[in-house]
Design a protein around this motif. Structure first.
Motif, PDB file in Angstrom:
ATOM      1  N   LEU A 134       0.828  -1.209   0.000  1.00 41.40           N
ATOM      2  CA  LEU A 134       0.000   0.000   0.000  1.00 41.40           C
ATOM      3  C   LEU A 134       0.859   1.255   0.000  1.00 41.40           C
ATOM      4  O   LEU A 134       0.544   2.234  -0.693  1.00 41.40           O
ATOM      5  N   GLN A 135       1.947   1.230   0.762  1.00 42.51           N
ATOM      6  CA  GLN A 135       2.817   2.397   0.815  1.00 42.51           C
ATOM      7  C   GLN A 135       3.457   2.653  -0.553  1.00 42.51           C
ATOM      8  O   GLN A 135       3.574   3.803  -0.989  1.00 42.51           O
ATOM      9  N   ARG A 136       3.906   1.591  -1.211  1.00 42.87           N
ATOM     10  CA  ARG A 136       4.538   1.758  -2.528  1.00 42.87           C
ATOM     11  C   ARG A 136       3.536   2.338  -3.543  1.00 42.87           C
ATOM     12  O   ARG A 136       3.869   3.236  -4.315  1.00 42.87           O
ATOM     13  N   LEU A 137       2.308   1.846  -3.514  1.00 37.08           N
ATOM     14  CA  LEU A 137       1.301   2.369  -4.431  1.00 37.08           C
ATOM     15  C   LEU A 137       0.985   3.827  -4.129  1.00 37.08           C
ATOM     16  O   LEU A 137       0.765   4.630  -5.043  1.00 37.08           O
ATOM     17  N   ALA A 138       0.974   4.200  -2.830  1.00 41.78           N
ATOM     18  CA  ALA A 138       0.676   5.581  -2.467  1.00 41.78           C
ATOM     19  C   ALA A 138       1.775   6.510  -2.944  1.00 41.78           C
ATOM     20  O   ALA A 138       1.512   7.631  -3.415  1.00 41.78           O
ATOM     21  N   GLU A 139       3.042   6.075  -2.844  1.00 44.93           N
ATOM     22  CA  GLU A 139       4.163   6.924  -3.270  1.00 44.93           C
ATOM     23  C   GLU A 139       4.230   7.048  -4.793  1.00 44.93           C
ATOM     24  O   GLU A 139       4.559   8.106  -5.318  1.00 44.93           O
ATOM     25  N   GLU A 140       3.921   5.970  -5.505  1.00 47.77           N
ATOM     26  CA  GLU A 140       4.064   5.978  -6.964  1.00 47.77           C
ATOM     27  C   GLU A 140       2.860   6.586  -7.686  1.00 47.77           C
ATOM     28  O   GLU A 140       3.033   7.262  -8.698  1.00 47.77           O
ATOM     29  N   GLY A 141       1.672   6.362  -7.144  1.00 48.01           N
ATOM     30  CA  GLY A 141       0.511   6.754  -7.919  1.00 48.01           C
ATOM     31  C   GLY A 141      -0.422   7.749  -7.283  1.00 48.01           C
ATOM     32  O   GLY A 141      -1.306   8.283  -7.961  1.00 48.01           O
ATOM     33  N   LEU A 142      -0.254   8.039  -5.978  1.00 48.26           N
ATOM     34  CA  LEU A 142      -1.204   8.919  -5.300  1.00 48.26           C
ATOM     35  C   LEU A 142      -0.561  10.123  -4.643  1.00 48.26           C
ATOM     36  O   LEU A 142      -1.244  10.898  -3.971  1.00 48.26           O
ATOM     37  N   GLU A 143       0.793  10.299  -4.786  1.00 50.10           N
ATOM     38  CA  GLU A 143       1.442  11.460  -4.201  1.00 50.10           C
ATOM     39  C   GLU A 143       1.078  12.711  -4.991  1.00 50.10           C
ATOM     40  O   GLU A 143       0.903  12.662  -6.209  1.00 50.10           O
ATOM     41  N   PRO A 144       0.979  13.907  -4.322  1.00 47.12           N
ATOM     42  CA  PRO A 144       0.664  15.152  -5.034  1.00 47.12           C
ATOM     43  C   PRO A 144       1.737  15.464  -6.072  1.00 47.12           C
ATOM     44  O   PRO A 144       2.942  15.309  -5.817  1.00 47.12           O
ATOM     45  N   GLN A 145       1.333  15.859  -7.258  1.00 45.40           N
ATOM     46  CA  GLN A 145       2.242  16.192  -8.346  1.00 45.40           C
ATOM     47  C   GLN A 145       1.971  17.605  -8.824  1.00 45.40           C
ATOM     48  O   GLN A 145       0.968  18.217  -8.475  1.00 45.40           O
ATOM     49  N   ALA A 146       2.942  18.110  -9.638  1.00 44.05           N
ATOM     50  CA  ALA A 146       2.744  19.432 -10.227  1.00 44.05           C
ATOM     51  C   ALA A 146       1.517  19.390 -11.150  1.00 44.05           C
ATOM     52  O   ALA A 146       1.262  18.378 -11.809  1.00 44.05           O
ATOM     53  N   LYS A 147       0.821  20.498 -11.213  1.00 40.14           N
ATOM     54  CA  LYS A 147      -0.405  20.537 -12.001  1.00 40.14           C
ATOM     55  C   LYS A 147      -0.081  20.328 -13.472  1.00 40.14           C
ATOM     56  O   LYS A 147       0.818  20.959 -14.012  1.00 40.14           O
ATOM     57  N   ALA A 148      -0.793  19.392 -14.099  1.00 42.36           N
ATOM     58  CA  ALA A 148      -0.542  19.078 -15.498  1.00 42.36           C
ATOM     59  C   ALA A 148      -0.940  20.263 -16.362  1.00 42.36           C
ATOM     60  O   ALA A 148      -1.965  20.903 -16.147  1.00 42.36           O
ATOM     61  N   GLY A 149      -0.067  20.553 -17.396  1.00 44.06           N
ATOM     62  CA  GLY A 149      -0.325  21.693 -18.247  1.00 44.06           C
ATOM     63  C   GLY A 149      -0.968  21.318 -19.566  1.00 44.06           C
ATOM     64  O   GLY A 149      -1.959  21.913 -19.971  1.00 44.06           O
ATOM     65  N   THR A 150      -0.387  20.352 -20.251  1.00 43.81           N
ATOM     66  CA  THR A 150      -0.877  20.002 -21.584  1.00 43.81           C
ATOM     67  C   THR A 150      -1.863  18.832 -21.502  1.00 43.81           C
ATOM     68  O   THR A 150      -1.992  18.166 -20.474  1.00 43.81           O
ATOM     69  N   GLU A 151      -2.503  18.609 -22.663  1.00 39.63           N
ATOM     70  CA  GLU A 151      -3.438  17.474 -22.741  1.00 39.63           C
ATOM     71  C   GLU A 151      -2.717  16.147 -22.597  1.00 39.63           C
ATOM     72  O   GLU A 151      -3.228  15.221 -21.953  1.00 39.63           O
ATOM     73  N   ASP A 152      -1.530  16.051 -23.176  1.00 39.82           N
ATOM     74  CA  ASP A 152      -0.772  14.791 -23.062  1.00 39.82           C
ATOM     75  C   ASP A 152      -0.415  14.507 -21.612  1.00 39.82           C
ATOM     76  O   ASP A 152      -0.455  13.341 -21.165  1.00 39.82           O
ATOM     77  N   GLU A 153      -0.070  15.537 -20.854  1.00 38.51           N
ATOM     78  CA  GLU A 153       0.234  15.333 -19.434  1.00 38.51           C
ATOM     79  C   GLU A 153      -1.016  14.880 -18.676  1.00 38.51           C
ATOM     80  O   GLU A 153      -0.937  14.010 -17.786  1.00 38.51           O
ATOM     81  N   LEU A 154      -2.132  15.474 -19.013  1.00 40.38           N
ATOM     82  CA  LEU A 154      -3.377  15.047 -18.365  1.00 40.38           C
ATOM     83  C   LEU A 154      -3.709  13.589 -18.697  1.00 40.38           C
ATOM     84  O   LEU A 154      -4.137  12.820 -17.825  1.00 40.38           O
ATOM     85  N   VAL A 155      -3.494  13.217 -19.938  1.00 38.27           N
ATOM     86  CA  VAL A 155      -3.746  11.828 -20.325  1.00 38.27           C
ATOM     87  C   VAL A 155      -2.818  10.884 -19.575  1.00 38.27           C
ATOM     88  O   VAL A 155      -3.229   9.810 -19.110  1.00 38.27           O
TER      89      VAL A 155
END
Length: 929
Positions: free
Chosen positions: A351-372
Motif C-alpha cells: 500500500l505504501q509503494r502504491l501511495a508513493e508511486e501513484g497517489l502522491e501530489p504532483q505538479a499541475k498538469a499543463g498540456t493534454e498529453d500530461e493530463l492523459v
C-alpha cells in the motif's frame, strides 16, 4: 320403286332388335351379385365385354337410321308416320339397352370394389393381429433397472392401447362383413367368420392386459425400493455435509462446537444401520424380478452405501481425536498469528509503494498529453488496488480463525482493521483523482468548441455589420477584420481536426457513448464553421468588388466582361449528360458553385452601373452585359433545376432498386434455407414463416413496373454508358425476380408434398371405410380415429358452421376436380410424334397420379362433413365424377404403355360424367353416406 329401301329398312331394324334382345338376355343372366368372388368377377368381366359391344350396337342403330332416311326420301307421305314410329321405338329400345348395360355393370363393379376394400382392410387387420401375437408371445424379460422396467411397462401399455384402438376397426370390419353378406351371401363373411374375428381379438386383448398388470406390479415394487434408496442417500448426504462442515479451515465453529456437532452426528449412525438393513430386505424381492446384471448393480449399490457409512464413522472418529488434540495444543495459535503478522506487513508495504508511486501530489498538469498520462497512472493504481482485494479477504478470514482462540489478539486485530481502512481510503482517493482528471480532460476537449462558438458570434456580427456599408472608409475598416476572422478560422480548425483523429483515446477515457456524442458535436461545429467561412469569403469578395466601383467605368467593365465570358465557358464545359449518380451529384455541386459565382458577378455588375454617368456608349455596353448575364443566369437556373430533378430521380431509382434487391436477396436466402433443409420440419412454424414471406410478394411485384418507369426516366437523362448500366441493372432485377418465383413454386410444391406426407403419417394410426369408390391400386385412405371425428363434428355443430364448411369444401373439391380433369383431357389429346413427347406425357400423367391422395383427402373431408342421414344428389354426382376421373386416369396410363409415338391414346371420347338417368338408376347401388 320403294320395295328395295323398304326391305333394307326392315332388315336393319330387325338386326338391331335382335342384337339388343341378345344383349339384354346376356345382361339378365349376369345381373346378380350373389355368390362367391370368382362368380362375381366372371359376371363383372361379362358385363365389361357387353359394355364394349356398345359401338357395335351403335353401328346397327346407325344403319337402321340411314335405311330409314333412304326410305323416307322415296316413300309416300301416308307411310312416313309408320316409319317414324318404328324409328322412335328402335331408339327408345336402344336407350333402354344402353341404360341397362351401364346400370348392371356399375352395380356389379361397385359390389366387387366394395368386397375388394373389405378384403384389403381384413388383410391389414390380420397382419396387425399376427404382429401383435408375435409381440405378445415371448415371456416377460427381466430388466436392468427401474427405468428399463418403466420403459417395458410403457411399451406394454402402448401395445394394449394399440389393441384397444383396433376395436373401432374391428367393429367397422364386422359391420362391413354383415353388409357384404347381405349383398353376396358368401360364407367368408357370415356370422361364424365374424365371431371368429371377435374371439381372436378378445384373446389378444386379454393377453396384453395380463402383461400390463404384471409389469405394473413389478415396476411399482421397484419404485418403492428406489424411493427408500433415495431417502437413505439424502440422509447419508446430509450426514456427509455435517461432517464436512466440521472439517477444514473453512469451518466457522470453534473447536468446542465442532466436538459437540460431531457427538450429535454419532447419535444418527444407529438409525442409518437400521435403514440400510431394511433396504437389504426389500432388495431380495426386487432382485427376483430384475436381470442378473441389474441384481448385481443393486447389490453393489447397497455395498457402496454401507462402505460410505463405515467411512463416515471412521472419519468422525479421526476428526474427534484431532480436535481433542488441538485443544491441548498451545503452539497452533502462535503459528497462525505469526503468519497473519507477516502477511499484514507485506500488505502495508504494498500500500505504501502504491501511495508513493501513484497517489502522491504532483505538479499541475499543463498540456493534454500530461493530463492523459495522469489519467492513465491513476487508472493503473486503481487496477492494482482492485487486484489486492483477495488478499484483504484472506486477512479477514485469518483474523476470524485467530479470534476462535482464547488468546488476546486485540493489537493484531486493530492493525488488520487499520490496514483495511487505509486500503479502502486509497481506493476512494484513486477513483476521485481518476474522475477529476477525466473531467479536466473533458473540459480541455471542450475548449476548441467554446472558442469556435466565440468565433461564430464574431463572424456573424461582422456579417451583420457589413451587410450594407455607407462609404469607402467603412469598407477599409471592416475588410481587414474579415480577413482576420478568416485567419482565426484556420487556426481553430487544427484542434478540431486533431480531436477527430483521437477517437480511440476519447473512447477509452470517456466511454463509447460519451465519445460518440463528443465527436458528433465536433462534426456539427465543423459544419457550422464551414458555412460561416463560406459566408465570410463571399462577403470579402463583395467588399472587394465595392472597392473596385470607385475606379473608372472602363477599368471596372473590362474585368466584368472577362468574368462573364469565363463563366459562360465554364458553364458550357460543365453541361452534359453524366454516367452515374456520383457524376450527377458532382455536376450539380459544380453548377451550384457556378450559380453562386454568377450571383457574385451580378452584384458586381450592379455596382458598376453608377459609373455610367449618362454616357450612352457606356449605357449600351452595360445593357448588353446585363442582358448576357441575365440569359446566363436563366440558363444556369434551368441547368441546376434539371440537374436537381435528374439527381432526385436517380436517387429514387437507386433507393427503390437497392431496397427491392435487398428484399429479394433476403427472401431468396430464407426460402433456399427452407428448401435445402432435409431434416424434419416443424410444420406449423415453418409453414407460417413461408406464408408470411409469400404474403409480401404481391406488394413487391407491384413495385416492379414503378422501378422500371423510374429506370427509363434515369436512362433518358444519363449518358449512353450510364443508360446501358441502368438497362443491365433492370435486366438483372427481372432475372432475380424470375428466379425467386421459380424458388417460390418449388417451395410450395415441397410444402404440399410434406403436408400430404404428414397427413398420411398422422392419419395412419386408424383405417376406416369411406363411401367413395377408389379404383384398384388405391388403398383405403387412413384417416383420424372415429372418436376424434365425432368430437370434431360435435364442435362444428355447436359452432353452427358445419353447413357452411360443407358447402365451402364442396366448391373447393369441385374446382380441384375440374382443374385436374381438364389437365388430364389435354394430356390425353396430345400427339406423341417422338419418344421425347411420349416421356413428357408419361411424366405429366405421373404428376396427376401423385396428386390423387390429395384429392382423396379432400373428398373424405367432404364426406365427414356431409349430411348424416340423407344423400344429396349433388354429392352423389360428385362421387361418380371422382370415380370416373380416377378410372380415366388409370386407363390412360395403361393406354400410354400400349401406344406408340405419333398416336393419341384414343381416350378422348370417354364422358366426364354419367348421364343423369344412369346416375339416378345407380344411386341405390351405393350405401348411405
Amino acid at each position: 320403286m320403294t320395295q328395295q329401301p323398304q326391305e333394307g329398312f326392315d332388315r336393319s331394324v330387325e338386326d338391331a332388335r335382335q342384337w339388343m334382345k341378345a344383349v339384354q338376355e346376356r345382361l339378365q343372366i349376369s345381373d346378380n351379385t350373389q355368390g362367391p368372388r370368382a362368380a362375381l368377377e366372371a359376371r363383372l368381366r361379362e358385363t365389361e365385354k357387353i359394355c364394349q359391344l356398345e359401338p357395335e350396337g351403335r353401328v346397327k342403330l346407325d344403319l337402321a337410321l340411314r335405311a330409314a332416311e333412304a326410305l323416307l326420301a322415296c316413300c309416300p307421305e301416308d307411310q312416313k308416320p309408320e316409319i317414324l314410329a318404328r324409328l322412335r321405338d328402335i331408339k327408345a329400345q336402344w336407350e333402354e339397352t344402353v341404360t341397362y348395360m351401364t346400370h348392371c355393370h356399375s352395380r356389379i363393379e361397385w359390389v366387387w370394389l366394395h368386397w375388394s376394400e373389405y378384403l384389403l382392410a381384413r388383410d391389414d387387420f390380420y397382419r396387425w393381429f399376427q404382429k401383435m401375437v408375435v409381440a405378445l408371445e415371448p415371456p416377460v424379460e427381466l430388466q436392468l433397472g427401474l427405468k428399463e422396467k418403466q420403459w417395458q411397462l410403457s411399451h406394454a401399455q402402448v401395445l394394449l392401447h394399440n389393441v384397444d384402438n383396433q376395436a373401432v376397426l374391428l367393429d367397422r370390419l364386422l359391420e362391413e362383413a354383415g353388409s357384404l353378406f347381405n349383398r353376396i351371401g358368401d360364407p367368408s363373411v357370415d356370422e361364424d367368420a365374424q365371431k371368429r374375428m371377435k374371439a381372436e381379438y378378445d384373446a389378444v386383448k386379454a393377453k396384453a392386459q395380463d402383461r400390463v398388470d404384471l409389469l405394473e406390479q413389478v415396476a411399482r415394487e421397484h419404485e418403492h425400493f428406489q424411493a427408500s434408496v433415495d431417502e437413505f442417500q439424502l440422509w447419508l448426504k446430509a450426514v456427509v455435509e455435517k461432517v464436512a462442515g466440521c472439517l477444514g479451515q473453512n469451518c466457522k465453529l470453534t473447536t468446542q462446537h465442532r466436538l459437540s456437532a460431531l457427538q450429535d452426528i454419532a447419535k444418527d449412525f444407529p438409525r442409518g444401520d437400521e435403514s440400510l438393513k431394511r433396504l437389504e430386505e426389500q432388495a431380495v424381492g426386487v432382485i427376483q424380478n430384475t436381470s442378473p446384471l441389474g441384481a448385481e448393480k443393486i447389490t453393489e449399490e447397497l455395498e457402496e452405501m454401507r462402505k460410505v457409512l463405515e467411512k463416515l464413522r471412521l472419519l468422525w472418529e479421526e476428526e474427534e481425536g484431532r480436535l481433542q488434540g488441538l485443544l491441548k495444543s498451545k503452539g497452533a495459535c502462535e503459528q497462525q498469528r505469526r503468519q497473519l503478522e507477516a502477511e499484514l506487513g507485506e500488505f502495508r508495504k504494498g500500500l505504501q509503494r502504491l501511495a508513493e508511486e501513484g497517489l502522491e501530489p504532483q505538479a499541475k498538469a499543463g498540456t493534454e498529453d500530461e493530463l492523459v498520462a495522469c489519467w492513465r497512472l491513476y487508472s493503473a493504481t486503481r487496477a492494482a488496488l482492485a487486484a489486492e482485494e483477495p488478499r484483504v479477504d484472506r486477512l479477514q478470514a485469518q483474523l476470524k480463525e485467530l479470534i476462535a482462540f482464547p488468546q488476546d489478539l486485540q493489537p493484531l486485530s486493530d492493525g488488520v482493521v487499520a490496514a483495511i481502512q487505509e486500503y479502502q481510503s486509497m481506493k476512494g482517493k484513486s477513483t476521485r483523482l481518476r474522475n477529476a482528471t477525466g473531467t479536466e480532460l473533458w473540459q480541455r476537449f471542450q475548449r476548441p468548441l467554446q472558442d469556435l462558438q466565440l468565433w461564430k458570434a464574431l463572424a456573424q456580427r461582422l456579417l451583420d455589420v457589413t451587410t450594407s456599408l455607407p462609404d469607402l472608409p467603412s469598407i477599409h475598416t471592416f475588410l481587414p477584420q474579415i480577413e482576420a476572422a478568416l485567419a482565426e478560422s484556420s487556426r481553430l480548425k487544427e484542434p478540431l481536426t486533431m480531436l477527430q483523429l483521437r477517437k480511440d483515446l476519447l473512447s477509452s477515457v470517456f466511454g463509447q457513448e460519451r465519445a460518440t456524442a463528443l465527436l458528433e458535436q465536433v462534426a456539427s461545429a465543423v459544419r457550422d464553421r464551414d458555412l460561416l467561412l463560406n459566408s465570410l469569403l463571399q462577403r470579402k469578395s463583395k467588399l472587394q468588388s465595392l472597392l473596385a466601383q470607385h475606379k473608372d467605368f472602363g477599368a471596372a467593365f473590362e474585368p466584368l466582361q472577362r468574368k462573364l465570358s469565363d463563366l459562360q465557358v465554364r458553364v458550357q464545359a460543365k453541361n452534359g449528360l453524366q454516367r452515374d449518380l456520383p457524376g450527377k451529384q458532382a455536376q450539380l455541386s459544380r453548377l451550384q458553385g457556378l450559380q453562386e459565382d454568377g450571383l457574385d458577378l451580378g452584384v458586381q455588375v450592379e455596382a458598376v452601373r453608377p459609373l455610367i454617368q449618362g454616357n450612352s456608349n457606356h449605357q449600351h455596353k452595360m445593357d448588353q452585359l446585363s442582358a448576357d448575364y441575365q440569359a446566363l443566369q436563366r440558363f444556369l437556373e434551368d441547368l441546376v433545376d434539371g440537374c436537381q430533378q435528374s439527381v432526385r430521380e436517380h436517387c429514387t431509382f437507386s433507393h427503390k432498386l437497392l431496397e427491392l434487391r435487398q428484399w429479394i436477396a433476403v427472401v431468396t436466402q430464407k426460402l433456399e434455407s427452407h428448401l435445402g433443409d432435409t431434416g424434419p420440419w416443424d410444420a406449423q412454424a415453418r409453414e407460417a414463416e413461408v406464408e408470411r414471406l409469400l404474403a409480401e410478394f404481391p406488394e413487391k411485384e407491384a413495385q416492379l413496373p414503378l422501378i422500371k418507369a423510374h429506370g427509363w426516366l434515369v436512362m433518358e437523362k444519363s449518358s449512353l454508358e450510364g443508360a446501358a448500366v441502368v438497362q443491365e441493372e433492370l435486366e438483372e432485377l427481372e432475372e432475380a425476380w424470375r428466379a425467386l418465383r421459380l424458388l417460390e413454386e418449388s417451395l410450395l410444391s415441397l410444402i404440399r408434398n410434406r403436408q400430404l406426407q404428414r397427413t398420411e403419417v398422422d392419419l395412419g394410426k386408424k383405417t376406416i371405410f369411406t363411401n367413395n369408390i377408389p379404383k384398384p391400386g388405391f388403398l383405403i385412405t387412413p384417416t383420424e380415429p372415429i372418436a376424434r371425428y365425432r368430437r370434431q363434428a360435435g364442435l362444428l355443430q355447436e359452432e353452427g358452421g358445419s353447413q357452411e364448411d360443407f358447402s365451402q369444401l364442396l366448391r373447393n373439391f369441385e374446382q380441384w376436380l375440374q382443374l385436374e380433369n381438364s389437365k388430364l383431357v389435354r394430356i390425353i389429346a396430345m400427339r406423341t410424334a417422338t419418344a421425347k413427347d411420349l416421356r413428357t406425357r408419361e411424366m405429366k400423367l405421373q404428376e396427376l397420379e401423385a396428386r390423387v391422395p390429395e384429392g382423396q383427402h379432400l373428398f373424405e373431408n367432404l364426406l365427414r362433413l356431409g349430411p348424416a342421414r340423407e344423400t344429396s344428389e349433388e354429392l352423389e354426382d360428385l362421387r361418380y365424377r371422382w370415380m370416373l376421373y380416377k378410372s380415366k386416369l388409370k386407363d390412360s396410363s395403361h393406354l400410354l404403355t400400349q401406344s406408340s409415338p405419333g398416336e393419341t391414346t384414343g381416350f378422348q371420347k370417354l364422358p366426364t360424367r354419367l348421364p343423369a338417368q344412369c346416375h339416378r338408376i345407380c344411386l341405390p347401388a351405393h350405401p348411405d353416406t
